[in-house]
Design a protein around this motif. Structure first.
Motif, PDB file in Angstrom:
ATOM      1  N   LEU A  34      39.206  61.872  49.836  1.00  0.00           N
ATOM      2  CA  LEU A  34      40.614  62.103  50.159  1.00  0.00           C
ATOM      3  C   LEU A  34      41.314  62.959  49.106  1.00  0.00           C
ATOM      4  O   LEU A  34      42.342  63.565  49.383  1.00  0.00           O
ATOM      5  CB  LEU A  34      41.346  60.771  50.307  1.00  0.00           C
ATOM      6  N   GLY A  35      40.779  62.974  47.897  1.00  0.00           N
ATOM      7  CA  GLY A  35      41.339  63.826  46.856  1.00  0.00           C
ATOM      8  C   GLY A  35      42.670  63.351  46.310  1.00  0.00           C
ATOM      9  O   GLY A  35      43.549  64.173  46.002  1.00  0.00           O
ATOM     10  N   VAL A  36      42.841  62.039  46.148  1.00  0.00           N
ATOM     11  CA  VAL A  36      44.082  61.558  45.546  1.00  0.00           C
ATOM     12  C   VAL A  36      44.223  62.147  44.146  1.00  0.00           C
ATOM     13  O   VAL A  36      43.234  62.439  43.475  1.00  0.00           O
ATOM     14  CB  VAL A  36      44.125  60.015  45.474  1.00  0.00           C
ATOM     15  N   THR A  37      45.461  62.327  43.720  1.00  0.00           N
ATOM     16  CA  THR A  37      45.711  62.920  42.408  1.00  0.00           C
ATOM     17  C   THR A  37      46.233  61.916  41.392  1.00  0.00           C
ATOM     18  O   THR A  37      46.355  62.239  40.205  1.00  0.00           O
ATOM     19  CB  THR A  37      46.718  64.079  42.518  1.00  0.00           C
ATOM     20  N   SER A  38      46.548  60.711  41.855  1.00  0.00           N
ATOM     21  CA  SER A  38      47.018  59.649  40.953  1.00  0.00           C
ATOM     22  C   SER A  38      46.381  58.330  41.358  1.00  0.00           C
ATOM     23  O   SER A  38      46.156  58.072  42.547  1.00  0.00           O
ATOM     24  CB  SER A  38      48.541  59.497  41.015  1.00  0.00           C
ATOM     25  N   VAL A  39      46.100  57.495  40.360  1.00  0.00           N
ATOM     26  CA  VAL A  39      45.669  56.122  40.606  1.00  0.00           C
ATOM     27  C   VAL A  39      46.568  55.202  39.799  1.00  0.00           C
ATOM     28  O   VAL A  39      46.774  55.415  38.595  1.00  0.00           O
ATOM     29  CB  VAL A  39      44.200  55.879  40.201  1.00  0.00           C
ATOM     30  N   VAL A  40      47.104  54.190  40.457  1.00  0.00           N
ATOM     31  CA  VAL A  40      47.906  53.166  39.796  1.00  0.00           C
ATOM     32  C   VAL A  40      47.153  51.853  39.828  1.00  0.00           C
ATOM     33  O   VAL A  40      46.688  51.424  40.896  1.00  0.00           O
ATOM     34  CB  VAL A  40      49.273  52.985  40.499  1.00  0.00           C
ATOM     35  N   VAL A  41      46.998  51.213  38.680  1.00  0.00           N
ATOM     36  CA  VAL A  41      46.540  49.822  38.621  1.00  0.00           C
ATOM     37  C   VAL A  41      47.773  48.994  38.285  1.00  0.00           C
ATOM     38  O   VAL A  41      48.395  49.184  37.242  1.00  0.00           O
ATOM     39  CB  VAL A  41      45.448  49.607  37.566  1.00  0.00           C
ATOM     40  N   CYS A  42      48.134  48.095  39.183  1.00  0.00           N
ATOM     41  CA  CYS A  42      49.392  47.358  39.051  1.00  0.00           C
ATOM     42  C   CYS A  42      49.145  45.854  38.935  1.00  0.00           C
ATOM     43  O   CYS A  42      48.649  45.228  39.872  1.00  0.00           O
ATOM     44  CB  CYS A  42      50.294  47.636  40.250  1.00  0.00           C
ATOM     45  N   GLY A  43      49.485  45.289  37.772  1.00  0.00           N
ATOM     46  CA  GLY A  43      49.496  43.846  37.597  1.00  0.00           C
ATOM     47  C   GLY A  43      50.882  43.300  37.890  1.00  0.00           C
ATOM     48  O   GLY A  43      51.816  44.063  38.160  1.00  0.00           O
ATOM     49  N   HIS A  44      51.029  41.996  37.827  1.00  0.00           N
ATOM     50  CA  HIS A  44      52.340  41.431  38.158  1.00  0.00           C
ATOM     51  C   HIS A  44      52.561  40.096  37.452  1.00  0.00           C
ATOM     52  O   HIS A  44      51.614  39.431  37.018  1.00  0.00           O
ATOM     53  CB  HIS A  44      52.480  41.243  39.672  1.00  0.00           C
ATOM     54  N   SER A  45      53.818  39.720  37.353  1.00  0.00           N
ATOM     55  CA  SER A  45      54.187  38.451  36.725  1.00  0.00           C
ATOM     56  C   SER A  45      53.640  37.285  37.540  1.00  0.00           C
ATOM     57  O   SER A  45      53.434  37.380  38.746  1.00  0.00           O
ATOM     58  CB  SER A  45      55.713  38.344  36.628  1.00  0.00           C
ATOM     59  N   ALA A  46      53.426  36.164  36.855  1.00  0.00           N
ATOM     60  CA  ALA A  46      52.988  34.917  37.500  1.00  0.00           C
ATOM     61  C   ALA A  46      51.713  35.092  38.319  1.00  0.00           C
ATOM     62  O   ALA A  46      51.527  34.428  39.348  1.00  0.00           O
ATOM     63  CB  ALA A  46      54.106  34.355  38.377  1.00  0.00           C
ATOM     64  N   CYS A  47      50.830  35.970  37.872  1.00  0.00           N
ATOM     65  CA  CYS A  47      49.567  36.195  38.576  1.00  0.00           C
ATOM     66  C   CYS A  47      48.697  34.946  38.491  1.00  0.00           C
ATOM     67  O   CYS A  47      48.417  34.441  37.396  1.00  0.00           O
ATOM     68  CB  CYS A  47      48.843  37.393  37.957  1.00  0.00           C
ATOM     69  N   GLY A  48      48.269  34.453  39.630  1.00  0.00           N
ATOM     70  CA  GLY A  48      47.456  33.236  39.650  1.00  0.00           C
ATOM     71  C   GLY A  48      46.140  33.391  38.917  1.00  0.00           C
ATOM     72  O   GLY A  48      45.692  32.482  38.207  1.00  0.00           O
ATOM     73  N   ALA A  49      45.509  34.553  39.075  1.00  0.00           N
ATOM     74  CA  ALA A  49      44.226  34.784  38.411  1.00  0.00           C
ATOM     75  C   ALA A  49      44.386  34.797  36.899  1.00  0.00           C
ATOM     76  O   ALA A  49      43.610  34.164  36.165  1.00  0.00           O
ATOM     77  CB  ALA A  49      43.628  36.101  38.892  1.00  0.00           C
ATOM     78  N   MET A  50      45.413  35.514  36.413  1.00  0.00           N
ATOM     79  CA  MET A  50      45.626  35.588  34.978  1.00  0.00           C
ATOM     80  C   MET A  50      46.104  34.251  34.409  1.00  0.00           C
ATOM     81  O   MET A  50      45.760  33.882  33.286  1.00  0.00           O
ATOM     82  CB  MET A  50      46.632  36.695  34.646  1.00  0.00           C
ATOM     83  N   THR A  51      46.885  33.517  35.186  1.00  0.00           N
ATOM     84  CA  THR A  51      47.332  32.187  34.756  1.00  0.00           C
ATOM     85  C   THR A  51      46.144  31.253  34.581  1.00  0.00           C
ATOM     86  O   THR A  51      46.055  30.512  33.589  1.00  0.00           O
ATOM     87  CB  THR A  51      48.328  31.602  35.760  1.00  0.00           C
ATOM     88  N   ALA A  52      45.215  31.297  35.539  1.00  0.00           N
ATOM     89  CA  ALA A  52      44.022  30.447  35.451  1.00  0.00           C
ATOM     90  C   ALA A  52      43.222  30.752  34.194  1.00  0.00           C
ATOM     91  O   ALA A  52      42.749  29.840  33.502  1.00  0.00           O
ATOM     92  CB  ALA A  52      43.164  30.640  36.697  1.00  0.00           C
ATOM     93  N   LEU A  53      43.076  32.022  33.872  1.00  0.00           N
ATOM     94  CA  LEU A  53      42.310  32.395  32.687  1.00  0.00           C
ATOM     95  C   LEU A  53      43.053  32.037  31.410  1.00  0.00           C
ATOM     96  O   LEU A  53      42.470  31.491  30.464  1.00  0.00           O
ATOM     97  CB  LEU A  53      42.021  33.897  32.712  1.00  0.00           C
ATOM     98  N   ALA A  54      44.349  32.317  31.371  1.00  0.00           N
ATOM     99  CA  ALA A  54      45.130  32.062  30.158  1.00  0.00           C
ATOM    100  C   ALA A  54      45.222  30.576  29.860  1.00  0.00           C
ATOM    101  O   ALA A  54      45.268  30.172  28.691  1.00  0.00           O
ATOM    102  CB  ALA A  54      46.527  32.660  30.294  1.00  0.00           C
ATOM    103  N   GLU A  55      45.257  29.757  30.903  1.00  0.00           N
ATOM    104  CA  GLU A  55      45.415  28.312  30.726  1.00  0.00           C
ATOM    105  C   GLU A  55      44.091  27.561  30.766  1.00  0.00           C
ATOM    106  O   GLU A  55      44.068  26.331  30.662  1.00  0.00           O
ATOM    107  CB  GLU A  55      46.363  27.766  31.791  1.00  0.00           C
TER     108      GLU A  55
END
Length: 211
Positions: A88-109
């Motif tokens: 498709l030839g995209v010219t930008s890629v965004v990786v977007c995290g977010h607050s209160a992420c369940g996956a990150m909460t599980a790892l952090a806790e």
């Protein structure tokens, strides 16, 4: 399914007629400019956050917005990245995290994930992020969300299609963090991931990408 059916009916009756020209164009054209890699969390809707029209974003959603480092062999995330960048030839890629992420909460806790073995295995793709996390602190989840976005940008760059596009200077990578409560989107892109003309990069409001 009742509510979803009502939504489809409203789309067909109220929304589609006003965008009929756009959908007629999209029926034969697929040229998104941006690959958006976000979390599967139902509260994070890429098209809503970026106010994008249909056809403008190619979206990959995974638990924890994780991007496995490239390995040979069939893989859905790898195939989608390759298709977006190389075909498709995209010219930008965004990786977007977010607050209160369940996956990150599980790892952090340190949540016990022994009864969800597939989740536990998938979250191993955040090991590099977890290694950067301080042992103590009041904002461990928020810190991990940010470190995880940076780590996934590094993983993304291991994919051959991405590496080639970066070498040709036809692709830029962006790291964002979306705060659900405030609607704020912060750009945390490391300087090396953007073109030189992008200027100094630090934690800042995310500028709109050109679609």
């Amino acid at each position: 399914m009742h509510d979803l059916s009502d939504g489809v009916a409203r789309f067909q009756h109220d929304v589609f007629p006003g965008k009929a020209g756009l959908f007629a164009h999209l029926a034969a054209t697929h040229r998104p400019a941006t690959l958006f890699i976000g979390c599967s969390d139902a509260r994070v809707v890429p098209e809503l956050i970026t106010q994008s029209e249909p056809g403008e974003l190619f979206v990959i959603r995974t638990a924890g917005n994780l991007v496995p480092a490239y390995t040979p062999g069939p893989d859905g995330v790898t195939a989608s990245i390759e298709y977006a960048v190389a075909v498709l030839g995209v010219t930008s890629v965004v990786v977007c995290g977010h607050s209160a992420c369940g996956a990150m909460t599980a790892l952090a806790e340190g949540t016990d994930l022994r009864t969800t073995t597939a989740v536990a295995g998938w979250l191993r793709h955040a090991d590099a992020s977890l290694a950067r996390l301080p042992e103590t602190g009041p904002d461990r989840v928020d810190t991990l969300v940010r470190e995880n976005v940076r780590a996934q940008l590094t993983s993304l760059a291991t994919h051959p299609s991405v590496a080639r596009a970066l070498a040709r200077d036809t692709l830029t990578l962006h790291g964002w963090v979306y705060d659900i409560a405030s609607g704020t989107v912060t750009d945390i892109t490391p300087e090396a991931r953007t073109r030189p003309e992008a200027g100094p990069v630090g934690d800042r409001p995310a500028a709109a990408l050109t679609h």
